[in-house]
Design a protein around this motif. Sequence first.
Motif, PDB file in Angstrom:
ATOM      1  N   ARG A 198      63.895  40.541  -0.636  1.00  0.00           N
ATOM      2  CA  ARG A 198      62.949  40.620   0.468  1.00  0.00           C
ATOM      3  C   ARG A 198      62.236  41.948   0.434  1.00  0.00           C
ATOM      4  O   ARG A 198      62.865  42.999   0.269  1.00  0.00           O
ATOM      5  CB  ARG A 198      63.704  40.460   1.802  1.00  0.00           C
ATOM      6  CG  ARG A 198      62.806  40.452   3.017  1.00  0.00           C
ATOM      7  CD  ARG A 198      63.449  39.710   4.195  1.00  0.00           C
ATOM      8  NE  ARG A 198      62.580  39.817   5.361  1.00  0.00           N
ATOM      9  CZ  ARG A 198      62.722  40.734   6.313  1.00  0.00           C
ATOM     10  NH1 ARG A 198      63.740  41.592   6.250  1.00  0.00           N
ATOM     11  NH2 ARG A 198      61.893  40.769   7.325  1.00  0.00           N
ATOM     12  N   LEU A 199      60.938  41.912   0.556  1.00  0.00           N
ATOM     13  CA  LEU A 199      60.135  43.143   0.619  1.00  0.00           C
ATOM     14  C   LEU A 199      59.032  42.870   1.630  1.00  0.00           C
ATOM     15  O   LEU A 199      58.035  42.221   1.314  1.00  0.00           O
ATOM     16  CB  LEU A 199      59.562  43.475  -0.763  1.00  0.00           C
ATOM     17  CG  LEU A 199      58.659  44.715  -0.837  1.00  0.00           C
ATOM     18  CD1 LEU A 199      59.408  45.964  -0.409  1.00  0.00           C
ATOM     19  CD2 LEU A 199      58.120  44.900  -2.257  1.00  0.00           C
ATOM     20  N   ASP A 200      59.260  43.325   2.870  1.00  0.00           N
ATOM     21  CA  ASP A 200      58.330  43.032   3.959  1.00  0.00           C
ATOM     22  C   ASP A 200      57.696  44.341   4.426  1.00  0.00           C
ATOM     23  O   ASP A 200      58.375  45.217   4.958  1.00  0.00           O
ATOM     24  CB  ASP A 200      59.086  42.353   5.107  1.00  0.00           C
ATOM     25  CG  ASP A 200      58.138  41.890   6.220  1.00  0.00           C
ATOM     26  OD1 ASP A 200      56.977  42.374   6.269  1.00  0.00           O
ATOM     27  OD2 ASP A 200      58.563  41.065   7.038  1.00  0.00           O
ATOM     28  N   THR A 201      56.408  44.452   4.214  1.00  0.00           N
ATOM     29  CA  THR A 201      55.726  45.709   4.523  1.00  0.00           C
ATOM     30  C   THR A 201      54.905  45.618   5.811  1.00  0.00           C
ATOM     31  O   THR A 201      54.169  46.549   6.140  1.00  0.00           O
ATOM     32  CB  THR A 201      54.778  46.091   3.360  1.00  0.00           C
ATOM     33  OG1 THR A 201      53.827  45.028   3.178  1.00  0.00           O
ATOM     34  CG2 THR A 201      55.535  46.306   2.066  1.00  0.00           C
ATOM     35  N   GLU A 202      55.059  44.516   6.543  1.00  0.00           N
ATOM     36  CA  GLU A 202      54.158  44.267   7.682  1.00  0.00           C
ATOM     37  C   GLU A 202      54.262  45.353   8.759  1.00  0.00           C
ATOM     38  O   GLU A 202      53.247  45.893   9.204  1.00  0.00           O
ATOM     39  CB  GLU A 202      54.468  42.889   8.271  1.00  0.00           C
ATOM     40  CG  GLU A 202      53.303  42.334   9.071  1.00  0.00           C
ATOM     41  CD  GLU A 202      53.656  40.992   9.712  1.00  0.00           C
ATOM     42  OE1 GLU A 202      54.403  40.209   9.086  1.00  0.00           O
ATOM     43  OE2 GLU A 202      53.193  40.751  10.851  1.00  0.00           O
ATOM     44  N   ALA A 203      55.493  45.681   9.161  1.00  0.00           N
ATOM     45  CA  ALA A 203      55.665  46.680  10.221  1.00  0.00           C
ATOM     46  C   ALA A 203      55.145  48.045   9.762  1.00  0.00           C
ATOM     47  O   ALA A 203      54.497  48.782  10.527  1.00  0.00           O
ATOM     48  CB  ALA A 203      57.134  46.773  10.613  1.00  0.00           C
ATOM     49  N   ALA A 204      55.421  48.371   8.530  1.00  0.00           N
ATOM     50  CA  ALA A 204      54.977  49.663   7.993  1.00  0.00           C
ATOM     51  C   ALA A 204      53.454  49.727   7.954  1.00  0.00           C
ATOM     52  O   ALA A 204      52.840  50.761   8.258  1.00  0.00           O
ATOM     53  CB  ALA A 204      55.555  49.877   6.597  1.00  0.00           C
ATOM     54  N   GLN A 205      52.868  48.631   7.577  1.00  0.00           N
ATOM     55  CA  GLN A 205      51.407  48.562   7.462  1.00  0.00           C
ATOM     56  C   GLN A 205      50.735  48.830   8.819  1.00  0.00           C
ATOM     57  O   GLN A 205      49.620  49.353   8.877  1.00  0.00           O
ATOM     58  CB  GLN A 205      51.016  47.164   6.950  1.00  0.00           C
ATOM     59  CG  GLN A 205      49.555  46.965   6.642  1.00  0.00           C
ATOM     60  CD  GLN A 205      49.133  47.609   5.317  1.00  0.00           C
ATOM     61  OE1 GLN A 205      49.648  47.269   4.268  1.00  0.00           O
ATOM     62  NE2 GLN A 205      48.250  48.571   5.401  1.00  0.00           N
ATOM     63  N   LYS A 206      51.442  48.494   9.905  1.00  0.00           N
ATOM     64  CA  LYS A 206      50.841  48.632  11.248  1.00  0.00           C
ATOM     65  C   LYS A 206      50.925  50.054  11.789  1.00  0.00           C
ATOM     66  O   LYS A 206      50.322  50.357  12.831  1.00  0.00           O
ATOM     67  CB  LYS A 206      51.549  47.681  12.221  1.00  0.00           C
ATOM     68  CG  LYS A 206      51.146  46.223  12.007  1.00  0.00           C
ATOM     69  CD  LYS A 206      51.863  45.317  13.008  1.00  0.00           C
ATOM     70  CE  LYS A 206      51.489  43.861  12.752  1.00  0.00           C
ATOM     71  NZ  LYS A 206      52.558  42.967  13.267  1.00  0.00           N
ATOM     72  N   LEU A 207      51.685  50.899  11.150  1.00  0.00           N
ATOM     73  CA  LEU A 207      51.822  52.275  11.657  1.00  0.00           C
ATOM     74  C   LEU A 207      50.467  52.980  11.576  1.00  0.00           C
ATOM     75  O   LEU A 207      49.837  52.988  10.516  1.00  0.00           O
ATOM     76  CB  LEU A 207      52.855  53.028  10.822  1.00  0.00           C
ATOM     77  CG  LEU A 207      53.217  54.426  11.339  1.00  0.00           C
ATOM     78  CD1 LEU A 207      54.107  54.316  12.572  1.00  0.00           C
ATOM     79  CD2 LEU A 207      53.929  55.224  10.255  1.00  0.00           C
TER      80      LEU A 207
END
Lengths: 627, 160
Positions: free
Chosen positions: A51-60
């Motif tokens: 799993r590699l989920d960057t969604e939350a990081a992208q929103k910073l």
Amino acid sequence: MNAPLVGQPIERIEDLRLLRGAGCFTDDIAAPDALAAVILRSPLAHGLITRLDTEAAQKLPGVVSIITARTIGMPVPTIPLRLAPLAELVPYEQPVIAQDRVRYVGEPIAMVVATSAAIAEDALDLIELEIAPLPAIVTNDDAAAAAALLFPDSGSNLCITYTARLGDAAQEFPGAIIVEDDFSTQRHTAATMETRGLLARWDAARGHLTVHGAAKAPWAGRRMLARQLGLDEFSIDMIAVDVGGGFGMRGEFYPEDFLVPFAARHLDRPVKWIEDRREHLLSANHAREFDAHLQLILSPAGDILAVRGRARCNLGAYMRANASIAPRNVAQFFSGPYRIPNIAIDTDVFLTNKTPTGTYRGPGRFETDFFRERLLDLAAERLGMDRVVLRRRNLITSAQMPHPIATVSAPVKAEELDSGDYAETLDRCLGAIGWDRLQPLRGQRINGRHHGVAVGCFIEGGAAGPSEHARLELGADGMVDVFVGSSMVGQGLETVLLQISADALGLPMERLRIFHGSTTYLRIGFGSFHSRSTVMGGTAILNAATTLKEAIRAAAGRRLNCAPDEVLLGAGTATNPSGAIVNWAELAADVPAAPGQFDNHTHTYAYGAHAAHVGVDIATGHVEIFD
Amino acid sequence: MPTLPIDCTVNGAATHLDVAPRTILADALRQDLGLTGTHVGCAHGSCGACTILLDGAAVRSCLMLAVQAAGHAITTIEGLSNPDALTPLQAAFRKHGALQCGFCTPGMIVTAHALLSANPDADADTIRDMLSGNLCRCTGYISIIEAVLDARAAYQEARA
């Protein structure tokens, strides 16, 4: 003309800026418009990315982009071998970013690009990463046992076996003495004071990429990057600035050397990445981790007859750009400066879940020098011979040169030792340390320390490889600009090459300027590695200087109405036989830029001897070096 | 990220900075003031390359927050240099070949300056002890110790 500058103790010109803190290292380049990149690295030695989920990081707020293998497009490019490439090593090249599998702690998985490094680091913590662990292969024994395979398709963790052969070491040696043992050397890493770093700018209108932070071999790096990005080589400028230590580690092509320029082009924004110390220790090339079992076969009189055995290299997770060198050298240079007529050494190169390795300060030679010199001490003990007598008896003499050394399989190239006086360096070394005076201390325990004294002899390759190039230009201000492909890795290159240039032209150093190591200065150049820049770059400059002086003579002859060979060149002046004089500056418009090239594809070997007197505290293991 | 205002003296000049509370002093000096002679080698207090003078004492600017510098006098390598001539320490480093790549050198010079300013008679052991927190990967340390020993005369003269 005054005494030559070469050979004089010159105070270095680069010191004037470095002592004032006015050098320009990569992170010193002002780039207020640049985005900052930081890299998510694998926390596990071996595993499958589930799993590699960057969604939350992208929103910073402040995060501009998060680059993964998917952004780049799979399969992602891999990093080719720069030195001694072989088709069979291609499967083990490192991809520029992990795709589905990680193979060492520190392997890049994602790169966050943000308005500041601090925000990018905050974003790292928000990336959701899950890795299903696989057994970690740590040692060569683990790799051979193959509880897990780093590259399942290959069917083995044995990447390649290099063989070194001379004569027939497999034959029987009746009546000979065999001395054998197991040896190992631990991992090292360069740990340069300045970590790695890059600043990449993409000019979309020109389709042009500029990469600051190049070092060592900028032209080779440019070629690799161009191929990976699908750009023309001449659409990329690699710019070298001050370098805080090279040691073989810096300037090879690493994953970041693709990722940072890729991001700059992908985002059409300048991107800067400065490695932190933890990353450096995890991701920059490691070196030295070898073990070996070797037999030295000698006549009872102390003549070395043969060596045979096997070394094993703990390569780490991938075959990096220069990783073939150390395992080849361990096999090829075991014989060092000694006459060993029969050699059979194999080096098994094992893939393990550790940081990949590369060249570092005498790659492979440090390791094999230790194996050999220790075997010689053991042999001397067995034969009841003095250690120095045994060594001197087996050193190759000047009369025996050229002397062949073992040939290594793939790529095959016959090598020889062409000149030298090995016994002289041994004698001078023993004299310098006061060998005879120290002998009574051997094995003594004094103030809690056991004293030991040892000596070893070695050879060291250098001054070869691809051609080097230079160009000299005479300016209307009377200055001569020196452009050279050699790159500075903190070794004082500018002063050395200006000494050579000044002597060749008969000018004081103040009349010369040096420009080096960036691809903008020369269409073709190479760089600094393998102890080569003084010889290769310096000789390219000498050749260019000959051409420049011919051009100055020709221009002066036209101006002064005499034949070119009648022109007498002085320090920035040209005089005809009747004493008429013209300054070089006045001739500048008539003197074309002078190119120079130097080729030496024959390996040459320097040599030396090293002695040490140490004390070991048996209780703590602490070693004190007395001399 | 909110910032805090601080006032301090940097290389003799009254300086105002607005810095995020988490910004280390080394970053503020390098990025906000462009004083890039202070090098960050480890950001862990291990290597000494970022050493500056804080009210005359040698400290690591990577182990201090910029906000802690409020009200203090900071001197960096730039403040210990002048364009006309090398200082006695710089000249001694050059003479003794006490630098190669030069990355550790500003920290070495600043640390040695702090020592010799307080103790111009420092012996080799004292110098070695003081510089034991500054790492160099190129030269080894012998030439550095020799350079500092050589520079003592200028500090002794200044005292007299």
